[in-house]
Design an enzyme around this catalytic site. Structure first.
Site, PDB file in Angstrom:
ATOM      1  N   GLY A 257     -24.869  30.806 -12.854  1.00 11.19           N
ATOM      2  CA  GLY A 257     -23.697  31.549 -13.312  1.00 11.19           C
ATOM      3  C   GLY A 257     -23.231  32.564 -12.289  1.00 11.19           C
ATOM      4  O   GLY A 257     -23.742  32.629 -11.173  1.00 11.19           O
TER       5      GLY A 257
ATOM      6  N   GLU B  88     -32.064  22.352 -16.533  1.00 16.79           N
ATOM      7  CA  GLU B  88     -31.018  22.952 -17.386  1.00 16.79           C
ATOM      8  C   GLU B  88     -31.692  23.547 -18.621  1.00 16.79           C
ATOM      9  O   GLU B  88     -32.452  22.861 -19.309  1.00 16.79           O
ATOM     10  CB  GLU B  88     -30.000  21.875 -17.784  1.00 16.79           C
ATOM     11  CG  GLU B  88     -29.005  22.284 -18.851  1.00 16.79           C
ATOM     12  CD  GLU B  88     -28.221  23.548 -18.506  1.00 16.79           C
ATOM     13  OE1 GLU B  88     -27.570  23.584 -17.455  1.00 16.79           O
ATOM     14  OE2 GLU B  88     -28.294  24.513 -19.309  1.00 16.79           O
TER      15      GLU B  88
ATOM     16  N   HIS C 101     -11.955  37.971   3.229  1.00 17.74           N
ATOM     17  CA  HIS C 101     -11.251  36.781   3.697  1.00 17.74           C
ATOM     18  C   HIS C 101     -10.087  36.433   2.771  1.00 17.74           C
ATOM     19  O   HIS C 101     -10.251  36.362   1.566  1.00 17.74           O
ATOM     20  CB  HIS C 101     -12.182  35.576   3.784  1.00 17.74           C
ATOM     21  CG  HIS C 101     -13.229  35.545   2.688  1.00 17.74           C
ATOM     22  ND1 HIS C 101     -12.981  35.987   1.416  1.00 17.74           N
ATOM     23  CD2 HIS C 101     -14.506  35.127   2.689  1.00 17.74           C
ATOM     24  CE1 HIS C 101     -14.063  35.843   0.688  1.00 17.74           C
ATOM     25  NE2 HIS C 101     -15.011  35.337   1.428  1.00 17.74           N
TER      26      HIS C 101
ATOM     27  N   HIS D 266       1.086   0.107 -14.330  1.00 16.21           N
ATOM     28  CA  HIS D 266      -0.010  -0.851 -14.150  1.00 16.21           C
ATOM     29  C   HIS D 266      -0.040  -1.328 -12.705  1.00 16.21           C
ATOM     30  O   HIS D 266       1.025  -1.574 -12.138  1.00 16.21           O
ATOM     31  CB  HIS D 266       0.204  -2.050 -15.078  1.00 16.21           C
ATOM     32  CG  HIS D 266      -0.800  -3.138 -14.856  1.00 16.21           C
ATOM     33  ND1 HIS D 266      -2.091  -3.047 -15.343  1.00 16.21           N
ATOM     34  CD2 HIS D 266      -0.718  -4.314 -14.182  1.00 16.21           C
ATOM     35  CE1 HIS D 266      -2.747  -4.139 -14.978  1.00 16.21           C
ATOM     36  NE2 HIS D 266      -1.939  -4.928 -14.272  1.00 16.21           N
TER      37      HIS D 266
END
Ligand SMILES: Cc1cc2nc3c(=O)[nH]c(=O)nc-3n(C[C@H](O)[C@H](O)[C@H](O)COP(=O)(O)OP(=O)(O)OC[C@H]3O[C@@H](n4cnc5c(N)ncnc54)[C@H](O)[C@@H]3O)c2cc1C
Length: 464
Positions: A270, A203, A38, A443
């Site tokens: 990963g 994790e 693709h 601002h």
């Protein structure tokens, strides 16, 4: 069949490849690009773009749930996952189609097929219609990467998903385990958690988003937990027992194994480079694990053969790939481009809250021996953040105390992925604290926090 000759051949039409091709064509080169699947690569079809489309849906859904806070009312707030995914696929298809137009516009010859390198300067393309033989003095390999699969944790598309399955899901997960809290893992955790999945993130390292500054990881984790996510750090998924409609994960934390049940697992541990079946080894190209070894100009050591983007190693980011594409095309055309500096490439994660950074973390700067000045500014002190209803976040800056050089910038909060580029430009121009302090920030904008963070590093913060 006679071989076709080009000034430059690019293998892979992801952001690295297609940008290299366009830059080459701009410089007057006769360019061919070979793509097996693709146009737009992983980035446009299964990565950056479709994930952001999904995350936009979950963001709007979340905001609709807060309607009352803004003085608005909304009826029954719900979602149709199929429609959410359809929108994401449509966005991906639109952008992928756009690459086809760009190839045409730039008169780049596109070969749809799988390429290999039978000999130096030669590319063989297997297409539906047979084999095309191409030759060129300059060949750029940009074949990208795919999801890493760990033994025992392999995806099956039903109970255990890679990012591809998660982008086009077979169902809405009820109880979701995400393995890995890098950018890809945490973005999917954020998306599905916001839509109501009971989400646990595991994790292996000591904190979520482990490449980020420790303070930013800590801040983001607090927000994820507030949103109902369960975060297990320093933990490892050792085993997945798959049964009908159920996966039992064996998760080890501090030597103890906990067995938890989920209906869906996303493995985001990963990526590995697409180095196989190209004939790279035969040409003498060095491969380190799954990545081609290159120098700072993406040269492989084989004359006229370059590797760019994900296949050439970290950081695995689309903008790194495309920038390398420009650099190599310019080299091929005989120009003298700058090499890409990895430490000036920003990383953005589009979870909620967003996370963005560039340069050294505080810990890395100290490790490198810098004497540093650090500034921080909370979203709570910024008028625009309050007006937007986004008071949770922070901007942190790290400076070299001796020279005032901006070493790193780290942000967490609403829209920080749009803000970070201000600091990227600063780093590219080797900006010091004085330039940033003297710059006028409009601002009310979130960007004022960037200014305040610099002011804070130098004891001059105003709104805190
Ligand atoms: C879920 C997800 C989300 C992501 N989000 C982000 C993000 O927000 N921001 C960001 O910067 N990065 C993101 N990334 C990473 C980003 O997609 C990659 O860094 C980027 O696509 C790398 O570009 P590339 O050109 O090196 O390779 P790719 O985009 O992987 O393209 C390589 C192309 O080469 C083709 N190819 C492979 N072998 C051959 C062959 N032999 N012959 C012909 N063609 C071949 C492939 O079909 C593919 O189209 C994300 C990745 C994932 C998976």
């Amino acid at each position: 069949m006679a071989s076709k000759s080009f000034d430059m051949i690019v293998i892979g039409a992801g952001p690295g490849g297609y940008v290299a091709a366009i830059r080459g064509a701009q410089l007057g080169l006769n360019v061919a690009i070979v793509e097996r699947e693709h146009l737009g690569g992983i980035c446009l079809n299964w990565g950056c773009i479709p994930t952001k489309a999904l995350l936009r849906s979950s963001e709007v859904f979340h905001l609709m749930g807060r309607a009352k806070e803004f003085g608005l009312s909304a009826g029954k707030i719900d979602y149709d996952l199929k429609a959410v995914v359809q929108r994401s696929r449509k966005v991906a298809a639109q952008l992928s189609g756009g690459i086809g137009h760009l190839m045409k516009k730039n008169k780049i010859t596109v070969f749809m097929g799988a390429a290999s390198l039978p000999a130096k300067g030669k590319v063989s393309v297997r297409t539906d219609k047979g084999v095309e033989e191409l030759t060129s003095k300059a060949i750029i390999v940009a074949t990208g990467a795919r999801a890493r699969e760990l033994p025992g944790l392999e995806a099956d598309g039903d109970l255990v998903w890679t990012y591809k399955h998660a982008l086009d899901p077979v169902r809405m997960p009820k109880k979701l385990l995400v393995i890995g809290s890098g950018a890809i893992g945490i973005e999917f955790a954020s998306f599905y958690n916001t839509l109501g999945a009971d989400t646990t993130v595991v994790e292996v390292l000591d904190r979520v988003l482990p490449v980020e500054d420790a303070e930013i990881s800590k801040f983001a984790k607090k927000q994820f937990v507030k949103q109902g996510m369960k975060i297990m750090e320093k933990s490892m998924v050792k085993q997945l027992d798959r049964a009908k409609g159920k996966v039992t994960a064996h998760i080890e934390t501090g030597g103890k194994i906990e067995k938890l049940d989920f209906d869906t697992v996303i493995s985001a541990v990963g990526i590995v480079g697409n180095v196989e079946d190209l004939g790279l080894e035969g040409l003498g190209v060095k491969i380190d694990r799954t990545h081609v070894v290159v120098d700072e100009y993406c040269r492989t050591g084989v004359d006229g053969l370059y590797a760019i983007g994900d296949i050439a190693g970290a950081p695995w980011l689309a903008h790194k790939a495309s920038h390398e594409g420009v650099m190599v095309a310019e080299l091929v055309a005989g120009l003298s481009p700058h090499s890409v500096r990895p430490e000036s490439i920003a990383g953005c994660t589009y979870c909620s809250p967003q996370v963005a950074s560039v340069g050294y973390t505080e810990a890395k700067a100290k490790e490198l021996g810098y004497e540093i000045k650090v500034g921080r500014f909370p979203f709570m002190g910024n008028g625009k953040a309050i007006a937007l209803g986004e008071p949770e976040g922070m901007v942190k800056t790290v400076f070299d105390a001796k020279t005032g050089e901006l070493l790193g910038a780290h942000m967490v909060g609403a829209e920080v992925t749009e803000l970070i580029q201000g600091f990227v430009v600063g780093r590219q121009l080797e900006t010091t604290e004085a330039d940033l302090i003297n710059t006028v920030f409009p601002h009310p904008t979130l960007s004022e926090m960037m200014h305040e963070s610099v002011l804070d590093a130098y004891g001059r913060v105003i709104h805190m």
